[in-house]
Write an enzyme that holds these catalytic residues in place. Sequence first.
Site, PDB file in Angstrom:
ATOM      1  N   SER A  93       0.792  -1.235   0.000  1.00  0.00           N
ATOM      2  CA  SER A  93       0.000   0.000   0.000  1.00  0.00           C
ATOM      3  C   SER A  93       0.820   1.279   0.000  1.00  0.00           C
ATOM      4  O   SER A  93       0.234   2.367  -0.017  1.00  0.00           O
ATOM      5  CB  SER A  93      -0.962   0.009   1.194  1.00  0.00           C
ATOM      6  N   LYS A  96      -0.063   3.927  -2.581  1.00  0.00           N
ATOM      7  CA  LYS A  96      -1.033   5.003  -2.402  1.00  0.00           C
ATOM      8  C   LYS A  96      -0.353   6.370  -2.297  1.00  0.00           C
ATOM      9  O   LYS A  96      -0.996   7.401  -2.534  1.00  0.00           O
ATOM     10  CB  LYS A  96      -1.899   4.728  -1.179  1.00  0.00           C
ATOM     11  N   SER A 296      -5.723   3.454   4.478  1.00  0.00           N
ATOM     12  CA  SER A 296      -5.222   2.585   3.405  1.00  0.00           C
ATOM     13  C   SER A 296      -6.370   1.949   2.637  1.00  0.00           C
ATOM     14  O   SER A 296      -6.393   0.743   2.377  1.00  0.00           O
ATOM     15  CB  SER A 296      -4.292   1.503   3.972  1.00  0.00           C
TER      16      SER A 296
END
Length: 463
Positions: A93, A96, A296
Amino acid sequence: MLIAQGLTGPDQSAEVPAPIPTWQLVPDRLSVPQGIGPLSNTAPVPVPAEVAARLGPVLKTDGGGTFTGIVQDAATGTVLFDRGGAANRIPASNMKLLTAVAALRGIGPETRFSTKAVAGPAFGAKAGPAAKSRAVVLVGGGDVLLGAGESAEGKVLGHAGLATLAKLTAESLRRDGFAGSVEVLVDDSLFTGPSLSPAWSPDDVAAGEVAPLFPLALNSARFDPAVVTGSRPQDSAIAAGEAFAAELKAAGAAAGLKVAPGVGRLEGKPAADAAVLGEVESATVSQQVDLMLQTSDNYLAETLGRMAAVAAGQPASSEAAKAAVLKQLADLGIPTGGMAVADVSGLALDNQVSARQFAEVVRAITSGRDTRLRAALAGFPVAGLTGTLGDRYIDESSAEGAGLVRAKTGTLNTVIALSGYVVDADGRLLVFSFIGNGLTPGADGNKPALDASATVLAACGCR
């Protein structure tokens, strides 16, 4: 009369009140302010050899796999620590962070997404107020954080509410003199291409890590905003349409408005001159970026990627989202050579990004020339306090980093990552990225190792 011993209880008159703990007393003076000092351009830059000497014993995997990592001085870009920082890694993640940059630059921090109810075609012999029935089209404009109730201006999730939109719509129909039956249709044509990426595991989709993408959804495609794990609606557009229809039925009942059961999809697009019956707007893009980084949220990340493509004049597809992210990074001056982008949320195992590239992205956010990116700073979780770091930095090896380290987490089965920034003990702003790949699934020591490594930087004089 005899009274048995022990049944009378203690002598109440002899009790002495327990002293009140000092921490519960009203203070007699203000405490001395504590915390990190302001950043200073004259604060000394850590010595690389000292940084390496302190990180080396800490940045170790628990079992199999390896950690790569890099630490840089935010102001100058000087590399203070480098362990395979140029090597491509699966970042989870941490992807992101790239999407955040693309959204803030491509769409704009203050932009809001609009969800509209527009007049659809009339049915029966006559159009206009005399029509016996007509369609109301719910048009998705990229807001996947819709709430079912009233718009909540002070919130990000649920900032735009379908109950508010329904009331506006019912009032518009009433003013138009219409009191017949309404059929609710959904226009989700903004997003194109497959709604699920072929790079995602079907198991992850089934587990609710992500869901088919549509340009409107309740609660970021969750059944309940308070439940952020488990299965998701597989058609968030129709689910939003059904919630809107229920609210429209309630809002229009007093005026004789009826809502037909069932919600369908509009064939084609609404007429260009279709009357807008109601409109609600999302929280700003910067607020959505902060929520994405804090929680997230994969669904929100993929949506922001597609909306970045729309802002660039491209189709709102998964492929265009990936291209939009890469272009924004390149335009910002972030080296993208060797980078492989399989999705924009980090769920795909085919993503390949180096720790060095992430550190440069964090540098751009914290101290780069494009001040629009500063809007992402509040989204970085705070160690031990907020977001995905809220339950970390609680053991002896990392507790001193609580409240000081701010970083984006990343976790897959054999992958963990931590990229962020920290002000060291001398007041110098440092950026870092640590990525573990090939790790032993479920090993207890890997997250603590990353947390302890960032804590080392927070305590660093390193001279």
